[in-house]
Write a protein that holds these residues in place. Structure first.
Motif, PDB file in Angstrom:
ATOM      1  N   LEU A 220       0.843  -1.193   0.000  1.00 56.50           N
ATOM      2  CA  LEU A 220       0.000   0.000   0.000  1.00 56.50           C
ATOM      3  C   LEU A 220       0.881   1.247   0.000  1.00 56.50           C
ATOM      4  N   PRO A 221       0.398   2.344  -0.566  1.00 51.91           N
ATOM      5  CA  PRO A 221       1.163   3.594  -0.501  1.00 51.91           C
ATOM      6  C   PRO A 221       1.341   4.038   0.947  1.00 51.91           C
ATOM      7  N   LEU A 222       2.420   4.743   1.200  1.00 47.98           N
ATOM      8  CA  LEU A 222       2.671   5.362   2.496  1.00 47.98           C
ATOM      9  C   LEU A 222       2.376   6.847   2.364  1.00 47.98           C
ATOM     10  N   VAL A 223       1.492   7.355   3.193  1.00 47.81           N
ATOM     11  CA  VAL A 223       1.163   8.784   3.191  1.00 47.81           C
ATOM     12  C   VAL A 223       1.788   9.435   4.420  1.00 47.81           C
ATOM     13  N   LEU A 224       2.510  10.514   4.197  1.00 47.78           N
ATOM     14  CA  LEU A 224       3.111  11.299   5.276  1.00 47.78           C
ATOM     15  C   LEU A 224       2.379  12.627   5.387  1.00 47.78           C
ATOM     16  N   SER A 225       2.110  13.080   6.596  1.00 47.01           N
ATOM     17  CA  SER A 225       1.509  14.395   6.768  1.00 47.01           C
ATOM     18  C   SER A 225       2.535  15.465   6.386  1.00 47.01           C
ATOM     19  N   GLY A 226       2.034  16.637   6.017  1.00 46.67           N
ATOM     20  CA  GLY A 226       2.929  17.742   5.700  1.00 46.67           C
ATOM     21  C   GLY A 226       3.285  17.822   4.230  1.00 46.67           C
ATOM     22  N   PRO A 227       4.093  18.815   3.876  1.00 49.00           N
ATOM     23  CA  PRO A 227       4.459  19.046   2.471  1.00 49.00           C
ATOM     24  C   PRO A 227       5.466  18.023   1.974  1.00 49.00           C
ATOM     25  N   PRO A 228       5.633  17.910   0.649  1.00 56.05           N
ATOM     26  CA  PRO A 228       6.619  16.969   0.099  1.00 56.05           C
ATOM     27  C   PRO A 228       8.036  17.324   0.538  1.00 56.05           C
ATOM     28  N   TRP A 229       8.867  16.307   0.658  1.00 59.63           N
ATOM     29  CA  TRP A 229      10.269  16.588   0.949  1.00 59.63           C
ATOM     30  C   TRP A 229      10.989  16.955  -0.344  1.00 59.63           C
ATOM     31  N   ARG A 230      12.089  17.627  -0.215  1.00 57.64           N
ATOM     32  CA  ARG A 230      12.909  17.930  -1.395  1.00 57.64           C
ATOM     33  C   ARG A 230      13.625  16.643  -1.821  1.00 57.64           C
ATOM     34  N   LEU A 231      13.938  16.544  -3.098  1.00 54.17           N
ATOM     35  CA  LEU A 231      14.520  15.304  -3.618  1.00 54.17           C
ATOM     36  C   LEU A 231      15.876  14.992  -3.005  1.00 54.17           C
TER      37      LEU A 231
END
Length: 368
Positions: A220-231
Protein backbone atom coordinates in the motif's frame (compact mmCIF):
# COMPACT_ATOMS: atom_id res chain seq x y z
CA UNK A 1 -5.64 32.79 41.30
CA UNK A 2 -3.98 34.78 38.53
CA UNK A 3 -2.09 32.34 36.30
CA UNK A 4 0.44 33.30 33.63
CA UNK A 5 1.03 30.87 30.75
CA UNK A 6 3.77 31.14 28.13
CA UNK A 7 1.92 30.37 24.88
CA UNK A 8 4.57 31.45 22.38
CA UNK A 9 4.81 27.87 21.05
CA UNK A 10 1.12 27.83 20.16
CA UNK A 11 1.91 26.79 16.58
CA UNK A 12 4.65 24.29 17.42
CA UNK A 13 3.40 20.76 16.78
CA UNK A 14 2.58 18.70 19.85
CA UNK A 15 3.45 21.47 22.32
CA UNK A 16 1.11 23.79 20.44
CA UNK A 17 -1.66 21.17 20.70
CA UNK A 18 -1.02 20.96 24.44
CA UNK A 19 -1.15 24.73 24.96
CA UNK A 20 -4.24 25.23 22.80
CA UNK A 21 -6.33 22.49 24.37
CA UNK A 22 -5.27 23.13 27.96
CA UNK A 23 -5.97 26.87 27.78
CA UNK A 24 -9.27 26.29 25.97
CA UNK A 25 -10.53 24.19 28.88
CA UNK A 26 -9.23 26.69 31.45
CA UNK A 27 -10.80 29.70 29.74
CA UNK A 28 -14.13 27.94 29.23
CA UNK A 29 -14.22 26.86 32.90
CA UNK A 30 -12.35 29.56 34.81
CA UNK A 31 -13.47 28.49 38.29
CA UNK A 32 -12.72 31.96 39.64
CA UNK A 33 -9.22 32.04 38.12
CA UNK A 34 -7.79 34.60 35.72
CA UNK A 35 -5.37 33.69 32.93
CA UNK A 36 -2.63 35.88 31.51
CA UNK A 37 -1.46 34.44 28.22
CA UNK A 38 1.93 35.51 26.84
CA UNK A 39 1.83 35.36 23.03
CA UNK A 40 3.75 36.32 19.93
CA UNK A 41 2.10 39.11 17.96
CA UNK A 42 0.72 36.84 15.20
CA UNK A 43 -1.22 34.79 17.76
CA UNK A 44 -2.97 37.64 19.59
CA UNK A 45 -6.71 37.06 19.67
CA UNK A 46 -6.41 33.29 20.18
CA UNK A 47 -7.94 33.25 23.67
CA UNK A 48 -9.21 36.71 24.65
CA UNK A 49 -12.78 37.44 23.64
CA UNK A 50 -15.78 39.24 25.19
CA UNK A 51 -16.58 37.64 28.53
CA UNK A 52 -13.33 35.67 28.59
CA UNK A 53 -11.20 35.45 31.73
CA UNK A 54 -8.08 35.46 29.56
CA UNK A 55 -5.87 38.50 29.16
CA UNK A 56 -3.36 38.41 26.31
CA UNK A 57 0.04 40.09 26.49
CA UNK A 58 2.33 40.40 23.50
CA UNK A 59 5.96 39.43 24.01
CA UNK A 60 8.67 39.88 21.41
CA UNK A 61 11.30 37.46 22.69
CA UNK A 62 12.18 34.56 20.39
CA UNK A 63 11.69 31.06 21.72
CA UNK A 64 14.80 29.58 23.38
CA UNK A 65 16.61 32.93 23.22
CA UNK A 66 18.63 34.61 25.95
CA UNK A 67 16.31 37.62 25.81
CA UNK A 68 13.22 35.56 26.64
CA UNK A 69 14.36 35.17 30.24
CA UNK A 70 14.22 38.90 30.90
CA UNK A 71 11.25 39.76 28.66
CA UNK A 72 9.01 37.08 30.16
CA UNK A 73 10.09 37.67 33.76
CA UNK A 74 9.33 41.38 33.36
CA UNK A 75 5.99 40.68 31.66
CA UNK A 76 4.98 38.26 34.45
CA UNK A 77 5.96 40.80 37.11
CA UNK A 78 4.01 43.62 35.44
CA UNK A 79 0.97 41.37 35.01
CA UNK A 80 1.16 40.50 38.73
CA UNK A 81 0.62 36.79 38.19
CA UNK A 82 0.43 34.53 41.24
CA UNK A 83 1.81 31.54 39.33
CA UNK A 84 3.69 31.10 36.06
CA UNK A 85 3.42 27.98 33.88
CA UNK A 86 5.88 27.19 31.11
CA UNK A 87 4.51 24.43 28.83
CA UNK A 88 8.00 23.46 27.64
CA UNK A 89 11.30 23.00 29.41
CA UNK A 90 12.47 26.56 29.92
CA UNK A 91 11.71 29.03 32.73
CA UNK A 92 12.78 32.70 32.89
CA UNK A 93 15.78 32.80 35.23
CA UNK A 94 14.82 36.11 36.94
CA UNK A 95 11.20 34.99 37.49
CA UNK A 96 10.12 35.86 41.02
CA UNK A 97 6.74 34.16 41.41
CA UNK A 98 6.10 30.43 41.98
CA UNK A 99 6.37 28.39 38.78
CA UNK A 100 5.33 25.11 37.19
CA UNK A 101 7.14 23.67 34.14
CA UNK A 102 6.08 20.90 31.78
CA UNK A 103 8.73 18.59 30.35
CA UNK A 104 7.25 16.63 27.45
CA UNK A 105 10.41 14.66 26.70
CA UNK A 106 14.21 14.75 26.89
CA UNK A 107 14.82 13.43 23.39
CA UNK A 108 17.37 16.19 22.67
CA UNK A 109 19.38 14.86 25.61
CA UNK A 110 18.86 11.12 25.09
CA UNK A 111 19.47 11.29 21.31
CA UNK A 112 21.79 14.28 21.11
CA UNK A 113 23.61 12.65 18.17
CA UNK A 114 20.56 13.34 15.98
CA UNK A 115 20.68 17.09 16.55
CA UNK A 116 23.13 19.90 15.78
CA UNK A 117 26.33 19.98 17.84
CA UNK A 118 25.69 21.38 21.30
CA UNK A 119 21.91 20.93 21.18
CA UNK A 120 21.99 18.15 23.76
CA UNK A 121 24.14 20.13 26.18
CA UNK A 122 21.93 23.19 25.71
CA UNK A 123 18.76 21.17 26.32
CA UNK A 124 20.19 19.56 29.46
CA UNK A 125 21.34 22.94 30.78
CA UNK A 126 18.09 24.81 30.09
CA UNK A 127 15.83 21.99 31.23
CA UNK A 128 17.99 21.44 34.30
CA UNK A 129 17.70 25.11 35.30
CA UNK A 130 13.94 25.05 34.70
CA UNK A 131 13.22 21.98 36.82
CA UNK A 132 15.40 23.29 39.64
CA UNK A 133 13.51 26.59 39.66
CA UNK A 134 10.01 25.14 39.32
CA UNK A 135 8.09 24.11 42.41
CA UNK A 136 6.29 21.37 40.47
CA UNK A 137 7.43 19.56 37.31
CA UNK A 138 4.71 18.14 35.05
CA UNK A 139 5.43 15.23 32.67
CA UNK A 140 3.24 13.42 30.15
CA UNK A 141 4.14 9.87 31.19
CA UNK A 142 5.98 7.73 33.71
CA UNK A 143 8.63 7.27 31.01
CA UNK A 144 9.41 11.01 31.06
CA UNK A 145 9.11 11.04 34.85
CA UNK A 146 11.90 8.48 35.03
CA UNK A 147 13.99 10.48 32.53
CA UNK A 148 13.76 13.78 34.42
CA UNK A 149 14.65 12.04 37.65
CA UNK A 150 17.56 10.17 36.10
CA UNK A 151 18.96 12.81 33.72
CA UNK A 152 18.10 16.02 35.56
CA UNK A 153 18.14 14.82 39.16
CA UNK A 154 14.63 16.00 40.02
CA UNK A 155 13.32 14.79 43.35
CA UNK A 156 10.38 12.37 42.85
CA UNK A 157 8.21 14.37 45.26
CA UNK A 158 8.19 17.34 42.82
CA UNK A 159 7.17 15.42 39.69
CA UNK A 160 3.54 14.87 38.65
CA UNK A 161 2.43 12.70 35.73
CA UNK A 162 -0.30 14.47 33.74
CA UNK A 163 -1.26 12.55 30.57
CA UNK A 164 -2.34 14.48 27.49
CA UNK A 165 -5.83 14.34 26.00
CA UNK A 166 -7.58 13.65 22.72
CA UNK A 167 -9.73 16.44 21.30
CA UNK A 168 -13.40 15.67 20.69
CA UNK A 169 -12.90 16.39 16.97
CA UNK A 170 -11.10 13.06 16.59
CA UNK A 171 -13.69 10.47 15.62
CA UNK A 172 -14.42 8.25 12.63
CA UNK A 173 -15.54 10.33 9.65
CA UNK A 174 -18.11 9.19 7.11
CA UNK A 175 -16.96 7.38 3.98
CA UNK A 176 -18.33 10.16 1.76
CA UNK A 177 -16.53 12.95 3.64
CA UNK A 178 -13.30 10.97 3.76
CA UNK A 179 -13.37 10.15 0.05
CA UNK A 180 -14.05 13.81 -0.79
CA UNK A 181 -11.08 14.91 1.32
CA UNK A 182 -8.75 12.34 -0.24
CA UNK A 183 -9.80 13.36 -3.73
CA UNK A 184 -9.19 17.05 -2.94
CA UNK A 185 -5.70 16.17 -1.71
CA UNK A 186 -4.97 13.76 -4.62
CA UNK A 187 -4.34 10.97 -2.11
CA UNK A 188 -4.84 7.23 -2.69
CA UNK A 189 -8.03 5.55 -1.49
CA UNK A 190 -6.14 3.08 0.74
CA UNK A 191 -2.84 3.79 2.45
CA UNK A 192 -0.55 3.39 5.44
CA UNK A 193 -0.27 6.65 7.38
CA UNK A 194 2.33 8.46 9.46
CA UNK A 195 1.62 11.86 11.06
CA UNK A 196 4.28 14.06 12.60
CA UNK A 197 7.78 15.46 12.24
CA UNK A 198 10.45 13.80 10.12
CA UNK A 199 13.28 14.13 12.63
CA UNK A 200 15.75 11.28 12.93
CA UNK A 201 14.40 9.93 16.21
CA UNK A 202 11.03 9.47 14.50
CA UNK A 203 12.78 6.61 12.66
CA UNK A 204 11.06 7.00 9.28
CA UNK A 205 13.98 5.18 7.67
CA UNK A 206 12.53 1.99 9.18
CA UNK A 207 9.22 2.61 7.37
CA UNK A 208 11.02 2.98 4.05
CA UNK A 209 12.97 -0.23 4.66
CA UNK A 210 9.78 -2.06 5.67
CA UNK A 211 7.95 -0.74 2.61
CA UNK A 212 10.73 -2.10 0.39
CA UNK A 213 10.25 -5.56 1.91
CA UNK A 214 6.48 -5.69 1.39
CA UNK A 215 5.27 -8.00 -1.38
CA UNK A 216 4.40 -5.80 -4.36
CA UNK A 217 0.72 -6.86 -4.51
CA UNK A 218 0.32 -5.78 -0.85
CA UNK A 219 2.51 -2.67 -0.92
CA UNK A 220 0.00 0.00 0.00
CA UNK A 221 1.16 3.59 -0.50
CA UNK A 222 2.67 5.36 2.50
CA UNK A 223 1.16 8.78 3.19
CA UNK A 224 3.11 11.30 5.28
CA UNK A 225 1.51 14.40 6.77
CA UNK A 226 2.93 17.74 5.70
CA UNK A 227 4.46 19.05 2.47
CA UNK A 228 6.62 16.97 0.10
CA UNK A 229 10.27 16.59 0.95
CA UNK A 230 12.91 17.93 -1.39
CA UNK A 231 14.52 15.30 -3.62
CA UNK A 232 17.86 15.79 -1.90
CA UNK A 233 16.41 14.94 1.51
CA UNK A 234 18.13 11.86 3.05
CA UNK A 235 14.78 10.05 3.37
CA UNK A 236 13.93 10.77 -0.29
CA UNK A 237 17.31 9.41 -1.34
CA UNK A 238 16.79 6.32 0.80
CA UNK A 239 13.35 5.75 -0.74
CA UNK A 240 14.79 6.15 -4.23
CA UNK A 241 17.51 3.56 -3.54
CA UNK A 242 14.88 1.21 -2.14
CA UNK A 243 12.71 1.64 -5.23
CA UNK A 244 9.70 2.90 -3.26
CA UNK A 245 9.85 6.65 -3.94
CA UNK A 246 6.72 6.53 -6.10
CA UNK A 247 4.85 4.74 -3.27
CA UNK A 248 5.18 7.71 -0.91
CA UNK A 249 2.58 10.49 -0.94
CA UNK A 250 2.22 13.70 1.05
CA UNK A 251 -0.99 15.02 2.60
CA UNK A 252 0.13 18.65 2.57
CA UNK A 253 -0.41 21.15 5.36
CA UNK A 254 -3.42 20.29 7.52
CA UNK A 255 -5.33 23.38 8.57
CA UNK A 256 -7.27 22.00 11.51
CA UNK A 257 -8.19 18.91 13.50
CA UNK A 258 -11.16 18.21 11.20
CA UNK A 259 -8.80 17.67 8.26
CA UNK A 260 -6.48 15.56 10.39
CA UNK A 261 -9.41 13.38 11.48
CA UNK A 262 -10.32 12.84 7.82
CA UNK A 263 -6.74 11.83 7.05
CA UNK A 264 -6.73 9.33 9.93
CA UNK A 265 -10.15 7.98 8.88
CA UNK A 266 -8.97 7.16 5.37
CA UNK A 267 -5.96 5.11 6.48
CA UNK A 268 -5.93 1.32 6.45
CA UNK A 269 -3.21 1.37 9.09
CA UNK A 270 -1.40 3.97 11.18
CA UNK A 271 2.33 3.47 11.91
CA UNK A 272 4.55 5.07 14.57
CA UNK A 273 8.13 3.71 14.42
CA UNK A 274 9.76 6.21 16.84
CA UNK A 275 12.93 5.51 18.80
CA UNK A 276 11.45 7.56 21.65
CA UNK A 277 8.24 9.43 22.48
CA UNK A 278 7.26 11.37 25.57
CA UNK A 279 3.61 10.41 25.09
CA UNK A 280 2.43 9.59 21.55
CA UNK A 281 -0.55 11.75 20.55
CA UNK A 282 -0.84 10.84 16.82
CA UNK A 283 -1.33 7.07 17.28
CA UNK A 284 -3.90 7.76 20.01
CA UNK A 285 -5.70 10.23 17.70
CA UNK A 286 -5.66 7.58 14.96
CA UNK A 287 -7.26 5.11 17.37
CA UNK A 288 -10.01 7.63 18.16
CA UNK A 289 -10.74 7.77 14.40
CA UNK A 290 -11.09 3.99 14.16
CA UNK A 291 -7.73 3.24 12.54
CA UNK A 292 -5.66 0.24 13.73
CA UNK A 293 -2.19 1.15 14.97
CA UNK A 294 1.22 -0.46 14.58
CA UNK A 295 3.77 1.24 16.82
CA UNK A 296 7.22 1.00 18.28
CA UNK A 297 7.53 -0.29 21.83
CA UNK A 298 10.03 2.48 22.65
CA UNK A 299 9.62 5.42 25.01
CA UNK A 300 6.13 6.05 26.36
CA UNK A 301 4.28 4.40 23.46
CA UNK A 302 3.70 1.12 25.29
CA UNK A 303 2.39 3.05 28.29
CA UNK A 304 0.11 5.27 26.22
CA UNK A 305 -1.25 2.71 23.77
CA UNK A 306 -1.42 -0.37 26.00
CA UNK A 307 -2.75 -3.51 24.34
CA UNK A 308 -4.79 -1.49 21.82
CA UNK A 309 -1.87 -1.39 19.34
CA UNK A 310 0.55 -3.91 17.87
CA UNK A 311 3.92 -3.01 19.42
CA UNK A 312 7.23 -3.90 17.80
CA UNK A 313 10.93 -3.13 18.37
CA UNK A 314 11.97 -0.03 16.39
CA UNK A 315 14.95 -1.68 14.73
CA UNK A 316 13.69 -4.60 12.64
CA UNK A 317 12.12 -3.64 9.27
CA UNK A 318 11.52 -7.31 8.38
CA UNK A 319 9.33 -7.70 11.46
CA UNK A 320 7.45 -4.51 10.58
CA UNK A 321 6.80 -5.59 7.00
CA UNK A 322 5.49 -8.96 8.22
CA UNK A 323 3.25 -7.27 10.79
CA UNK A 324 1.87 -4.87 8.16
CA UNK A 325 0.97 -7.76 5.85
CA UNK A 326 -0.61 -9.73 8.71
CA UNK A 327 -2.76 -6.79 9.79
CA UNK A 328 -3.89 -5.98 6.28
CA UNK A 329 -4.86 -9.61 5.67
CA UNK A 330 -6.52 -10.36 9.03
CA UNK A 331 -9.79 -8.42 9.12
CA UNK A 332 -10.88 -9.95 12.45
CA UNK A 333 -7.69 -8.80 14.16
CA UNK A 334 -8.04 -5.36 12.62
CA UNK A 335 -11.59 -5.06 13.93
CA UNK A 336 -10.42 -6.10 17.38
CA UNK A 337 -7.70 -3.44 17.36
CA UNK A 338 -10.17 -0.81 16.17
CA UNK A 339 -12.55 -1.58 19.07
CA UNK A 340 -9.73 -1.57 21.61
CA UNK A 341 -8.26 1.62 20.15
CA UNK A 342 -11.49 3.59 20.32
CA UNK A 343 -12.00 2.51 23.94
CA UNK A 344 -8.38 3.34 24.80
CA UNK A 345 -8.55 6.81 23.28
CA UNK A 346 -11.65 7.69 25.29
CA UNK A 347 -9.65 7.35 28.51
CA UNK A 348 -7.60 10.46 27.60
CA UNK A 349 -9.40 13.81 27.74
CA UNK A 350 -8.21 17.40 27.92
CA UNK A 351 -10.68 17.95 30.76
CA UNK A 352 -8.72 15.43 32.82
CA UNK A 353 -5.41 17.02 31.77
CA UNK A 354 -6.71 20.42 32.89
CA UNK A 355 -8.00 19.01 36.18
CA UNK A 356 -4.65 17.44 37.09
CA UNK A 357 -2.78 20.55 35.95
CA UNK A 358 -4.95 22.81 38.12
CA UNK A 359 -4.27 20.52 41.09
CA UNK A 360 -0.55 20.98 40.45
CA UNK A 361 -1.00 24.77 40.32
CA UNK A 362 -2.68 24.77 43.71
CA UNK A 363 -0.02 22.49 45.12
CA UNK A 364 2.75 24.75 43.80
CA UNK A 365 1.27 27.75 45.62
CA UNK A 366 1.20 25.78 48.87
CA UNK A 367 4.84 24.67 48.65
CA UNK A 368 7.19 26.76 50.78
Amino acid sequence: MRIGVDARKLRDGGIGTYIRNLLTVFVMRPGGNEYVVFLLEDDLGSFAHPGSTAEEIRVQARKYSVAEHWHLARAARRAQVDLYHSPHYTLPLPLQCPAVVTVHDLIHVRFSRFFPAGAGIYARTIAGAAVRKARIVLVDSTHVRDDVQEMLGVSPDRVRVVPLGIAKEFSRRSTADTERFLKERSLPSAYILYVGARKKHKNLALLIDALERLPRPERLPLVLSGPPWRLGHPLAQRAQRAGVLSCIHFAGVLRNEEELALLYSGAALYVQPSLDEGFGLPPLEAMACGTPVLASSAGALKETLGDAAVLLPPSEPEVWSEAIVDLLRDSLRREGLIRKGIARSRAFTWDRTAELTMAAYREALQVV
